[in-house]
Design a protein around this motif. Structure first.
Motif, PDB file in Angstrom:
ATOM      1  N   LEU A 163      -5.181  21.990  29.117  1.00  0.00           N
ATOM      2  CA  LEU A 163      -5.910  22.443  30.319  1.00  0.00           C
ATOM      3  C   LEU A 163      -7.236  21.426  30.308  1.00  0.00           C
ATOM      4  O   LEU A 163      -7.521  21.040  31.309  1.00  0.00           O
ATOM      5  CB  LEU A 163      -6.369  23.911  30.257  1.00  0.00           C
ATOM      6  CG  LEU A 163      -5.496  24.930  31.022  1.00  0.00           C
ATOM      7  CD1 LEU A 163      -6.090  26.380  30.762  1.00  0.00           C
ATOM      8  CD2 LEU A 163      -5.596  24.422  32.266  1.00  0.00           C
ATOM      9  N   ILE A 218      -2.994  25.360  24.263  1.00  0.00           N
ATOM     10  CA  ILE A 218      -3.069  25.506  25.930  1.00  0.00           C
ATOM     11  C   ILE A 218      -4.184  25.045  26.473  1.00  0.00           C
ATOM     12  O   ILE A 218      -4.359  24.106  27.164  1.00  0.00           O
ATOM     13  CB  ILE A 218      -2.616  26.764  26.154  1.00  0.00           C
ATOM     14  CG1 ILE A 218      -1.156  27.296  25.711  1.00  0.00           C
ATOM     15  CG2 ILE A 218      -2.674  27.006  27.863  1.00  0.00           C
ATOM     16  CD1 ILE A 218      -0.663  28.774  25.847  1.00  0.00           C
ATOM     17  N   TYR A 260      -2.400  29.352  19.455  1.00  0.00           N
ATOM     18  CA  TYR A 260      -1.672  28.910  20.651  1.00  0.00           C
ATOM     19  C   TYR A 260      -2.361  28.561  21.776  1.00  0.00           C
ATOM     20  O   TYR A 260      -2.321  27.675  22.710  1.00  0.00           O
ATOM     21  CB  TYR A 260      -0.650  29.906  20.768  1.00  0.00           C
ATOM     22  CG  TYR A 260       0.454  30.198  19.726  1.00  0.00           C
ATOM     23  CD1 TYR A 260       1.233  29.038  19.319  1.00  0.00           C
ATOM     24  CD2 TYR A 260       0.310  31.530  19.030  1.00  0.00           C
ATOM     25  CE1 TYR A 260       1.879  29.415  18.051  1.00  0.00           C
ATOM     26  CE2 TYR A 260       1.027  31.589  17.645  1.00  0.00           C
ATOM     27  CZ  TYR A 260       1.963  30.585  17.535  1.00  0.00           C
ATOM     28  OH  TYR A 260       2.385  30.758  16.039  1.00  0.00           O
ATOM     29  N   VAL A 261      -3.531  29.899  21.916  1.00  0.00           N
ATOM     30  CA  VAL A 261      -4.486  29.492  23.205  1.00  0.00           C
ATOM     31  C   VAL A 261      -5.042  28.162  23.191  1.00  0.00           C
ATOM     32  O   VAL A 261      -5.177  27.511  24.048  1.00  0.00           O
ATOM     33  CB  VAL A 261      -5.408  30.727  23.176  1.00  0.00           C
ATOM     34  CG1 VAL A 261      -6.487  30.471  24.085  1.00  0.00           C
ATOM     35  CG2 VAL A 261      -4.672  31.942  23.455  1.00  0.00           C
TER      36      VAL A 261
END
Ligand SMILES: Nc1ncnc2c1ncn2[C@@H]1O[C@H](COP(=O)(O)OP(=O)(O)OP(=O)(O)O)[C@@H](O)[C@H]1O
Ligand SMILES: Nc1ncnc2c1ncn2[C@@H]1O[C@H](COP(=O)(O)OP(=O)(O)OP(=O)(O)O)[C@@H](O)[C@H]1O
Ligand SMILES: [Mg+2]
Ligand SMILES: [Mg+2]
Lengths: 509, 319, 356, 302
Positions: free
Chosen positions: D157, D153, D149-150
């Motif tokens: 970003l 994200i 999930y990071v």
């Protein structure tokens, strides 16, 4: 008090002294021109003022204060802005991004593109340039790039603006506009240093002039006290012909013909549309036109850098459509490309190597399978001599040469191969008057020897001085043809603006 | 020959050259090293272990060790076979040993393991447990699997033996196969194992060196079985490693050293180690209790049959 | 006549030795940490690499493959083409050499060797043709393609070795090549063989190409400025393909040398990364054949001395990589160019301090 | 089936995605970062060691980042400040990282090859309730380790930073025309340093994902060429964030397809070639399509 003053400023590159004890003095609020031959050291001097080069010795005083300018940021903080001779733009960025680079407008941490575009649009409108802020640099003509560079500095609101040959790539109208804006800037209290090889411009806009020769200041004069001829003489150290004389043309047979040449790109845009013309022996055919009207594509196609989608090119009766440049040169066509450092030269290669490129497979330099370094060296030394190329070290790279001398490397290479036809695009862009005289003489000599020249230039006076016949391009087509001796700047101007029927204009006007 | 005369008071020197994987593989090379350490401890010999960077260094290593006066120089790298054939004649007083491949020289002992036979046993056991409802780690599907490092006959030897063993128990059993294309990619090993487990396998036989570490993790996560290889790997994930197909390289090393000590090694040019002495299943310390006695009996029976030739296991590396 | 600038030369030598000394000092600390005696370790290294004929020969032996892979890479790198596929091209070349080595029988030795090498050249060249054509025709990034094709080449040779030409001896190797295809050794106790001479010949050939031929000139021009190269009639698309192929051919030679001179059969995964080492060598040697030769010899010393160090003193293998990594770091630095900027920066800082 | 394949693909792609996104920064700044591999390895290693020593996944992540950044510092000092060649310094980082990890393992922990221990705490997969209700997408996205999930994200970003912030503009300007950036007073070297640090951070996360997400152990050289695959993904994606993500994912996808196909009756080696040949084919087709209607001669100056 001077706003800029240098004291015994000296710059050495290794053993070579590019600037020697320069004492430059520029008054606040004036337009100060700097003139000098190619390689005299003008750009070097300016680069030191802008922090791109560090002086070997000497001092710089800005507004009377000693300063050390380590990098451009320091210079900008001191109120100095510079537009470079060789553009420093990011090709994939848009115009507005380039102008605002380093001074982006943000909303929070996010860049506010809308606002940026608006601000740049206003700036463009303020100075009356005709460019679209959202175009990418890689897609715009070189003249637009120049304007972007100028806008970049104007946006930064600098007090002192250094312009290194800003007019070399502008059309005459654009030059006039630029000079007017420079005047306005001066009225607004800015100080401007302008380097140019066009003495007319010096006369037109500057208040005072510094003349540099071989790295030293030879004279500082008030513009009103001198004539163009005086300046030329100060620069070169001898009398210079501002216009080369040429005899009556002795036109011979057809040498080079272009029939219905068309180029349609991927986006289905017609870059060239049914272009037709012929070059005959013994003549110089000029191609005039506002930049961006297809001249670059035309040259790319006829020099083998791009393929056409339609049409036919014949040379000495032979169909050479879509030949690569390798074959074209072999047929005895010399090529002087528009973009010097992209297509004409390799900065990181030796002068001798640049002088053989394109002909490196002929037996002039040994056999195809074995180069003979003596021959390569001899060729270099001969050409440096014959074409008066001013080099720091003959063994160095082309990247170390000044703009004008780099151009002479190309001229020397192409003309030394004894071509029957020379295709020359912007042959004297950024070249000093002494060298212009020289290059023009060379081209005319070729014509007088019953050979031919096709010259593309955005410099109207060059086209008019050199050519016997002129065709004018407009939106990818040849819009008209005139006889160079009979035509006027005015007539060409109309054609370049796309107006063929003058009566129409006159009636309307 | 002085060697025999002084054998009483002489300290023998034994050197071991690792195979490409090097020490720390928790299987083949480590197993050999175990043996070497036992030699030092139990037999009081001087030992040395060296790790060449690549196959081409084999000759230098073997030569230098022989020159340095080692009495027994063992190489675990079968790629050294050709080299050994040229080095050995230069040092007739040195005894060499090589594993998994035969080098025909008077002073070379070749030790061959019948890994296919041990794998047969592993396969048979796997086939028996895969549908055993009394074990919470297996399902009712007749699917088991094997993962090799790089596909080659040397590795397929294990897999084919395993498959034959499984089919011997139940011809309907399906044996999935996979290769990780590396002996050192545990992440890949884990994924491969997960895929196989997803396809119903509940016993994953690993013959993939460091890649196997990932396979063990996968069986731990999914609570199924793996089978270890080379040395007793049961302890790595206790309870989830059904057994290990041990190749008793350690025992073989000790055996060689003993033979060196009592001087009988010179007559031993080829030692083939079958189920009893060389390849066997681990004692199954952590899993024995889950297994029915009949399984263990069956294994004994098969062992017997292989030994007396009733069952013939294919060795694909010998074609 | 140009004067020989002794000051410049001694400076150069100094800056070449400095990083090595530095790396060895750091290495010594690590050796101590690992519980060994650095003096003992280094003297073993030195002896193993340089003292005595067979030590010297072994050093040359270690340098041999990477001289050639270094050359292969330099040809491409110099033209600004990132051929990262030398490893794969070498594998195929090696395989082809082995194939010709074991299938042709009963031909005179020189001819057999030559045929093997030619086969390797063809195989390496053809394999490099793929990224070459993709780059030349479709402008597909050659770095990606060559990295991908490395895997393909290694897998393919694995397959051929294990299933088509499997020797049946229990490990992943093909049949042995005929004796007539062997590259002979110079002495019995060292593995150095005629492959080294081939490598030297390659150095000369590449030197000649770079310096005296049209191709060399064009490689340089393309490497510096493609647009210029195209505009001066160098047909950069075609040349890209040719340059890639030449690079692949050299990679093939490197493979052939290993098979004919060392392994005498194809062994799956025989290369411990000669293609990658070649990259370091080419860059350290600044794409200059002589520089490459020197860099490769230096690596040979490190490798051969390193293995003696592990063999004799028992210094961990990993430590040798660490020292190698450190040396490469320090050698990568262009001390001559940075020295000046460092000095001038210092001066500037000093000047600023004095002013304020 | 398809869901399972995509689930696996996502998991397998994550280390590549993270490393590639990191590499994207250096790529944009025109720094060829071959060191992704080594930075990832050192991150994986430091993470495992810290997790072993402290039992805290948080400290593990911090340690991985710190260790990876130290290697980035080496890269910067030698590659940028001292003007060494990027490729050589990158290769040196890789060799050095491989050597150092096994050296430390051996000397400090007395282990060889593998470092696995029950004391090593890995990340636990995350179960997201509401995804259960979504068919198809739910099973693909659910139950992954946090880094998955990071990474998603971070991808967003990265896109934002590169395209919508000053920093992103400077990075691109430095990469495309260093002179232009310099002439406007951008501190070129500082920007380059920072991109290397960013890629080190993301590589550390990639390493953590490998050693504590996908697995809970360290194995010598466990990155196994993923850094180079990441580099390839950047080039395949033509240096765009989306493209890089898509190609990283495609690698994972092709790899997981490959693993499932291994039971077909085709030699395993040919099946294993699938991901690599697939990428080459995709690139060739894209390239060929782009070439249609191209009139310019010569190789494009990239
Ligand atoms: N980096 C460098 N290294 C060595 N010599 C240089 C370097 N830069 C410039 N020179 C030399 O310094 C001299 C002055 O160059 P400069 O660019 O200042 O000339 P210029 O007056 O601007 O000429 P032009 O009108 O052609 O632009 C030239 O002879 C050039 O060859
Ligand atoms: N180089 C080798 N020399 C001899 N036998 C080998 C070699 N490599 C693998 N084997 C045999 O193959 C079997 C499978 O090996 P395993 O899966 O443990 O891989 P490995 O030994 O780690 O491989 P690697 O040699 O790459 O380290 C081992 O039991 C061993 O008998
Ligand atoms: Mg200038
Ligand atoms: Mg079952």
């Amino acid at each position: 008090m001077y706003i800029i003053e240098t004291k015994n400023l000296t710059k050495k590159f290794g053993d070579f002294t590019a600037n020697n004890n320069i004492n430059l003095q520029v008054k606040k609020g004036e337009i100060h021109a700097i003139v000098g031959e190619n390689g005299a050291g003008k750009s070097t001097l300016m680069n030191m003022l802008y922090g791109l080069l560090q002086p070997t010795e000497g001092e710089i005083l800005i507004k009377g204060k000693h300063v050390t300018i380590k990098n451009p940021r320091d210079a900008i903080n001191l109120g100095i802005g510079m537009v470079h001779q060789h553009f420093k733009l990011v090709p994939t960025f848009t115009i507005f991004e380039n102008i605002l680079l380093g001074d982006e407008l943000t909303k929070g941490i996010r860049i506010n593109k809308k606002k940026e575009i608006k601000v740049v649009k206003e700036l463009i409108d303020k100075y009356g340039f005709n460019i679209n802020p959202k175009d990418k640099i890689q897609n715009v003509p070189i003249g637009t790039e120049q304007r972007v560079e100028i806008l970049k500095m104007l946006y930064r609101n600098v007090d002192i603006l250094i312009l290194d040959e800003p007019t070399a790539v502008l059309t005459p109208q654009e030059v006039d506009e630029l000079l007017i804006s420079l005047n306005e800037l001066r009225e607004a209290g800015k100080t401007i240093i302008i380097i140019t090889h066009k003495l007319g411009e010096v006369k037109k806009c500057s208040d005072s002039v510094t003349v540099i020769r071989k790295g030293e200041i030879v004279s500082r004069v008030e513009t009103n006290d001198v004539t163009e001829k005086d300046l030329a003489k100060l620069m070169v150290g001898r009398d210079v012909l501002l216009q080369v004389e040429k005899s009556e043309a002795k036109i011979g047979e057809k040498l080079f013909t272009v029939n219905n040449l068309s180029v349609t790109n991927k986006q289905k845009i017609k870059l060239l549309n049914n272009v037709n013309f012929t070059v005959k022996r013994g003549e110089i055919l000029g191609v005039a036109g506002v930049e961006g009207n297809g001249q670059s594509q035309l040259i790319k196609v006829i020099t083998g850098l791009m393929k056409c989608t339609n049409g036919k090119i014949t040379y000495k009766g032979k169909n050479i459509t879509n030949y690569p440049s390798e074959k074209i040169r072999k047929l005895g066509i010399g090529i002087i490309p528009e973009d010097r450092y992209k297509h004409g030269l390799c900065r990181n290669m030796k002068i001798s190597e640049n002088l053989m490129a394109g002909y490196h497979d002929t037996n002039k330099f040994g056999s195809t399978y074995h180069y003979n370094y003596n021959k390569i060296k001899t060729n270099r030394d001969e050409l440096i001599d014959d074409f008066d190329i001013r080099v720091g070290s003959a063994d160095g790279n082309v990247g170390q040469l000044s703009g004008g001398n780099a151009q002479k490397v190309i001229i020397a290479r192409e003309l030394s191969m004894n071509p029957d036809l020379v295709i020359a695009s912007q042959p004297t862009r950024g070249v000093d008057i002494g060298s212009i005289e020289f290059i023009h003489k060379q081209l005319i000599k070729l014509r007088n020897d019953n050979k031919a020249v096709l010259v593309v230039s955005s410099e109207l006076s060059e086209i008019m001085n050199l050519s016997d016949r002129i065709i004018v391009m407009y939106k990818g087509s040849v819009i008209g043809e005139v006889n160079a001796k009979e035509t006027t700047k005015e007539e060409l101007g109309f054609l370049m603006a796309g107006i063929t029927d003058r009566s129409e204009v006159e009636n309307n006007g | 020959d002085t060697k025999d005369k002084d054998s009483e008071d002489k300290t023998f020197k034994v050197a071991m050259v690792t195979s490409a994987g090097g020490l720390g593989d928790r299987s083949y090379n480590d197993s050999g090293y175990e043996g070497l350490k036992k030699i030092e401890k139990d037999l009081g010999m001087e030992i040395k272990v060296v790790e060449p960077a690549d196959v081409s260094e084999g000759e230098k290593y073997l030569t230098e060790l022989a020159k340095a006066g080692y009495d027994l120089v063992c190489t675990l790298e079968y790629g050294h076979a050709d080299v050994l054939a040229t080095v050995a004649p230069q040092f007739p007083d040195t005894r060499f040993a090589i594993f998994n491949i035969v080098v025909d020289q008077p002073n070379v002992t070749s030790v061959i393991f019948k890994e296919h036979e041990g794998s047969f046993l592993a396969g048979a056991l796997a086939a028996m447990v895969t549908t055993d409802e009394s074990i919470d780690k297996t399902n009712d599907q007749k699917v088991i699997s094997a993962i090799g490092g790089v596909q080659s006959p040397g590795i397929d030897k294990f897999i084919v033996g395993y498959e034959e063993g499984a089919k011997y128990i139940d011809p309907e059993i399906k044996v999935l196969k996979g290769y990780s294309n590396s002996f050192g990619d545990p992440a890949k090993g884990k994924e491969l194992a997960l895929v196989q487990i997803d396809q119903g396998s509940d016993v994953v036989y690993q013959i993939a060196g460091g890649t196997g570490e990932g396979i063990f993790e996968a069986v731990k996560d999914k609570n199924v079985f793996a089978i270890g290889v080379d040395s007793d790997q049961d302890y790595i994930v206790p309870g989830n490693i059904l057994t290990s197909m041990m190749k008793r390289l350690d025992m073989a090393m000790v055996m060689l050293a003993e033979k060196l000590e009592d001087g009988t090694i010179d007559d031993q040019n080829l030692i083939e180690l079958g189920l009893k002495e060389g390849t066997e299943l681990s004692p199954m310390e952590h899993t024995k209790d889950m297994l029915k006695q009949e399984y263990l009996d069956k294994l004994e029976e098969i062992k017997e049959k292989i030994s007396n030739g009733e069952i013939k296991v294919t060795d694909v590396s010998k074609e | 006549m140009a004067k020989i600038d002794y000051k410049q030369i001694s400076k150069r030598v100094f800056y070449l030795i400095l990083p090595v000394i530095f790396a060895f000092i750091v290495g010594a600390i690590l050796i101590i940490i690992s519980g060994h005696n650095p003096i003992e370790a280094y003297s073993a290294m030195f002896r193993g690499a340089l003292v005595g004929k067979s030590a010297l020969y072994n050093t040359l032996f270690s340098a041999t493959p990477i001289i050639v892979t270094g050359l292969a890479i330099s040809v491409a790198f110099k033209a600004n083409l990132f051929n990262m596929g030398v490893e794969g091209q070498m594998y195929l070349g090696a395989f082809a050499a082995a194939y010709v080595g074991f299938t042709l029988k009963g031909i005179p030795t020189v001819i057999h060797v030559l045929l093997c090498i030619v086969a390797a050249i063809i195989a390496g060249g053809l394999f490099a043709l793929i990224p070459g054509v993709l780059k030349g025709r479709f402008n597909v990034n050659e770095m990606v393609v060559t990295i991908m094709l490395n895997y393909v080449a290694i897998l393919l040779t694995d397959y051929l070795t294990n299933f088509v030409f499997y020797s049946g001896e229990g490990y992943a190797a093909t049949y042995p090549i005929e004796q007539s295809a062997y590259l002979p050794r110079f002495m019995k106790t060292s593995q150095l063989n005629f492959a080294f001479l081939i490598a030297i010949v390659m150095v000369c050939i590449v030197y000649y190409i770079f310096k005296y031929t049209r191709l060399g000139f064009e490689i340089k021009a393309i490497g510096h400025n493609v647009s210029f190269a195209e505009a001066t009639g160098m047909n950069t698309r075609k040349k890209t393909i040719i340059i890639m192929v030449v690079s692949g051919m050299l990679a093939g030679v490197a493979g052939a040398g290993e098979i004919l001179g060392v392994h005498h059969r194809f062994i799956a995964g025989f290369s411990p990364g000669y293609g990658w080492d070649g990259m370091t060598i080419a860059l350290l040697g600044k794409n200059n054949p002589i520089g490459i030769l020197i860099a490769a010899l230096f690596f040979g010393i490190l490798k051969n001395g390193g293995s003696t160090m592990e063999l004799m003193v028992g210094v961990p293998r990993s430590l040798i990589s660490i020292i190698q990594g450190l040396i490469i770091f320090f050698l990568a630095v262009d001390y001559l160019n940075t020295e000046f900027s460092f000095m001038s920066r210092l001066k500037l800082m000093f000047r600023r301090k004095v002013r304020s | 089936m398809i869901e399972a394949i995509l689930h696996t693909s996502l998991r397998m792609a994550t280390p590549i995605v993270l490393a590639a996104l990191g590499g994207l920064f250096t790529h944009k700044a025109n720094v060829l970062n071959i060191a992704l591999e080594g930075m990832m390895l050192i991150g994986a290693f430091a993470g495992v060691i810290a997790s072993f020593a402290t039992g805290s996944i948080f400290i593990a992540i911090i340690s991985a980042i710190v260790a990876s950044m130290l290697f980035a510092l080496l890269f910067n000092v030698f590659g940028i400040t001292l003007k060494g060649n990027f490729i050589i310094t990158g290769l040196a980082v890789n060799i050095f990282a491989a050597g150092l990890t096994s050296f430390v393992l051996q000397v400090a922990f007395g282990r060889r090859g593998v470092f696995s221990d029950p004391k090593i705490v890995g990340t636990t997969p995350i179960h997201i309730e509401f995804l259960d209700k979504i068919p198809f997408i739910g099973p693909i996205l659910n139950n992954h380790s946090p880094m998955v999930y990071v990474s998603i994200i971070i991808a967003i970003l990265v896109y934002f930073v590169l395209n919508h912030t000053k920093y992103g503009i400077y990075v691109r300007a430095v990469g495309e025309n260093e002179e232009a950036a310099k002439a406007i007073g951008i501190k070129v070297n500082r920007i380059k340093y920072s991109t290397v640090y960013i890629s080190a951070i993301l590589c550390a996360l990639a390493g953590i994902n490998l050693s504590l997400g996908n697995l809970t152990m360290f194995v010598e050289n466990m990155t196994n060429g993923r850094g180079f695959i990441a580099l390839a993904a950047i080039f395949c994606g033509r240096g765009t964030t989306l493209g890089t993500y898509v190609f990283s994912f495609l690698f994972g996808f092709a790899d997981s397809i490959q693993m499932r196909l291994q039971n077909l009756n085709i030699p395993g080696t040919f099946i294993q070639m699938i991901p690599f040949i697939f990428i080459v084919l995709v690139l060739s087709i894209v390239g060929a399509v782009r070439m249609i209607g191209n009139l310019d001669r010569g190789i494009k100056d990239e």
